[in-house]
Write a protein that holds these residues in place. Structure first.
Motif, short mmCIF file in Angstrom:
data_model
loop_
_atom_site.label_atom_id
_atom_site.label_comp_id
_atom_site.label_asym_id
_atom_site.label_seq_id
_atom_site.Cartn_x
_atom_site.Cartn_y
_atom_site.Cartn_z
N PRO A 177 10.90 -7.72 -15.55
CA PRO A 177 12.38 -8.03 -15.18
C PRO A 177 12.06 -7.99 -13.56
O PRO A 177 13.50 -8.39 -12.99
CB PRO A 177 12.82 -6.43 -15.32
N VAL A 178 11.13 -8.13 -12.91
CA VAL A 178 10.87 -8.43 -11.61
C VAL A 178 9.85 -9.21 -11.39
O VAL A 178 8.76 -9.52 -12.21
CB VAL A 178 10.62 -7.23 -10.67
N SER A 179 9.79 -10.05 -10.52
CA SER A 179 8.69 -10.87 -10.23
C SER A 179 7.25 -10.43 -9.46
O SER A 179 7.46 -9.29 -9.16
CB SER A 179 8.96 -12.10 -9.08
N GLN A 180 6.50 -11.23 -9.58
CA GLN A 180 5.00 -10.70 -8.81
C GLN A 180 5.12 -10.41 -7.48
O GLN A 180 4.80 -9.38 -6.89
CB GLN A 180 4.04 -11.70 -9.12
N ALA A 181 6.11 -11.35 -6.74
CA ALA A 181 6.38 -11.09 -5.29
C ALA A 181 6.99 -10.01 -5.18
O ALA A 181 6.73 -9.09 -4.16
CB ALA A 181 7.28 -12.20 -4.94
N THR A 182 7.87 -9.33 -6.00
CA THR A 182 8.65 -8.04 -5.84
C THR A 182 7.69 -6.85 -5.99
O THR A 182 7.75 -5.92 -4.90
CB THR A 182 9.98 -8.14 -6.82
N LEU A 183 6.80 -7.08 -7.09
CA LEU A 183 5.96 -6.03 -7.22
C LEU A 183 5.11 -5.87 -5.97
O LEU A 183 4.66 -4.79 -5.42
CB LEU A 183 4.85 -6.43 -8.39
N ASP A 184 4.49 -7.09 -5.26
CA ASP A 184 3.71 -6.87 -4.15
C ASP A 184 4.32 -6.52 -2.96
O ASP A 184 3.91 -5.78 -2.28
CB ASP A 184 3.18 -8.59 -3.80
N TRP A 185 5.90 -6.79 -2.77
CA TRP A 185 6.55 -6.18 -1.74
C TRP A 185 6.43 -4.93 -1.74
O TRP A 185 6.50 -4.04 -0.80
CB TRP A 185 7.99 -7.05 -1.75
N MET A 186 7.00 -4.05 -3.09
CA MET A 186 6.98 -2.92 -3.26
C MET A 186 5.74 -2.01 -2.71
O MET A 186 5.88 -0.91 -2.23
CB MET A 186 7.73 -2.25 -4.68
N GLN A 187 4.70 -2.63 -3.28
CA GLN A 187 3.41 -2.05 -3.03
C GLN A 187 3.22 -1.99 -1.44
O GLN A 187 2.64 -0.96 -1.12
CB GLN A 187 2.30 -2.64 -3.84
N SER A 188 3.44 -3.01 -0.93
CA SER A 188 3.26 -2.97 0.58
C SER A 188 3.98 -2.00 1.31
O SER A 188 3.54 -1.44 2.07
CB SER A 188 3.61 -4.43 1.14
N ILE A 189 5.24 -1.61 1.03
CA ILE A 189 5.98 -0.78 1.65
C ILE A 189 5.51 0.58 1.28
O ILE A 189 5.37 1.49 2.17
CB ILE A 189 7.37 -0.87 1.69
N CYS A 190 5.01 0.86 0.09
CA CYS A 190 4.58 2.26 -0.51
C CYS A 190 2.99 2.61 0.25
O CYS A 190 2.76 3.78 0.46
CB CYS A 190 4.44 2.08 -1.72
N GLN A 191 2.39 1.32 0.43
CA GLN A 191 1.16 1.62 1.23
C GLN A 191 1.22 2.13 2.61
O GLN A 191 0.17 2.70 3.18
CB GLN A 191 0.37 0.31 1.10
N LEU A 192 2.32 2.25 3.30
CA LEU A 192 2.57 2.46 4.64
C LEU A 192 2.43 3.99 4.74
O LEU A 192 2.43 4.65 5.80
CB LEU A 192 3.98 1.88 5.07
N ALA A 193 2.88 4.88 3.36
CA ALA A 193 2.80 6.33 3.54
C ALA A 193 1.59 6.82 3.75
O ALA A 193 0.45 6.24 3.63
CB ALA A 193 3.31 6.73 2.00
N SER A 194 1.52 8.10 4.43
CA SER A 194 0.34 8.87 4.53
C SER A 194 -0.34 9.23 3.43
O SER A 194 0.35 9.65 2.37
CB SER A 194 0.54 10.14 5.78
N PRO A 195 -1.68 9.06 3.14
CA PRO A 195 -2.20 9.71 1.89
C PRO A 195 -1.52 11.17 1.63
O PRO A 195 -1.31 11.66 0.63
CB PRO A 195 -3.70 9.69 2.21
#
Length: 288
Positions: A177-195
């Motif tokens: 339902p979403v592109s690989q680009a969208t998956l990559d984008w979502m992961q990139s913003i989630c990675q900004l969170a502190s562990p």
């Protein structure tokens, strides 16, 4: 970048929340899900201000470009932060929209601050009313499920986010339902969170019981959930909301995954606009 001060941490350092403020008119405050940032609302921020709305979205502490506090990753603090946003921007007659974990902020704020400044609330794929399985909440999810999430985060947070993102958007062998680009984008913003925030918030949204908070809500309430949400299943969340907010309207998006703010973006935008404007939100009749 624009920031709102939300008090200080235990060391006396100012806590700053990254936010955006778009458009003029009916104030809408968008509260993001875990472990993303306000940027997840890209399609809502691009559309809702076109229709006479002032749309504010902010990133909770511990995530994105907001302050990374060591403590304070709990819903009482998150409700205080939401209050800081509404107060600093002097927003009145607000529609609060909480997605997933963000639904908890809506519920706790409405209880703790007696709904001040708020005229309507919307819960989108929200974790409310109570996710954790307990003796008094037998329909919840076992604690083991959340322990496994934390174990995955500790082992390899980036690999966990990659796998989680696919489930989040309902991506499978056949379904895309979403592109690989969208998956990559979502992961990139989630990675900004502190562990630490990433980990602590798992238990915050899992173990916080919002049932009493919800019973304080008297303003118009909209509940939207995806029928195929594998991250926060409707049967333990959205479908149960009218037990605690009897006047709420429940609308289920058949076949939609958790990340419906993208997969069903056009419908969600229409429904939120209709709700804010006081118009009818189309839905399944037996869900009302």
């Amino acid at each position: 970048m624009s920031y709102i001060k939300a008090g200080q941490d235990a060391n006396g350092t100012d806590v700053k929340l990254h936010y955006t403020d778009q458009g003029t008119g009916n104030p809408i405050v968008l509260i993001h899900g875990w472990p993303a940032t306000y940027e997840m609302w890209e399609y809502q921020l691009a559309e809702l201000p076109k229709h006479g709305n002032r749309v504010v979205a902010y990133t909770r502490r511990g995530f994105g470009n907001s302050s990374k506090t060591w403590d304070g990753n709990d819903y009482d603090t998150f409700a205080d932060d939401l209050n800081a946003v509404l107060t600093e921007l002097d927003l009145q007659n607000v529609t609060l929209v909480g997605f997933s974990m963000g639904g908890g902020e809506v519920a706790r704020y409405m209880s703790k601050y007696k709904g001040a400044r708020v005229s309507k609330v919307a819960f989108v794929a929200a974790v409310t009313p109570f996710l954790l399985q307990t003796e008094g909440n037998p329909d919840g999810a076992p604690k083991e499920n959340f322990d496994n999430m934390v174990e995955g985060i500790r082992k390899d947070r980036f690999d966990f986010l990659k796998t989680f993102g696919k489930q989040f958007f309902g991506v499978g062998t056949i379904s895309h339902p979403v592109s690989q680009a969208t998956l990559d984008w979502m992961q990139s913003i989630c990675q900004l969170a502190s562990p630490r925030a990433t980990e602590q918030c798992v238990y915050a949204f899992a173990a916080t019981d919002f049932r009493q908070d919800l019973q304080t809500i008297t303003v118009p309430t909209l509940v939207i959930h995806g029928g195929d949400d594998a991250t926060v299943p409707a049967k333990v969340s959205g479908e149960r909301m009218t037990q605690f907010v009897p006047h709420a309207q429940y609308v289920e998006y058949s076949g939609a995954p958790h990340g419906l703010f993208i997969t069903e973006k056009d419908r969600l935008n229409r429904d939120l606009q209709a709700f804010v404007s006081g118009n009818t939100v189309e839905g399944t009749a037996d869900r009302y």
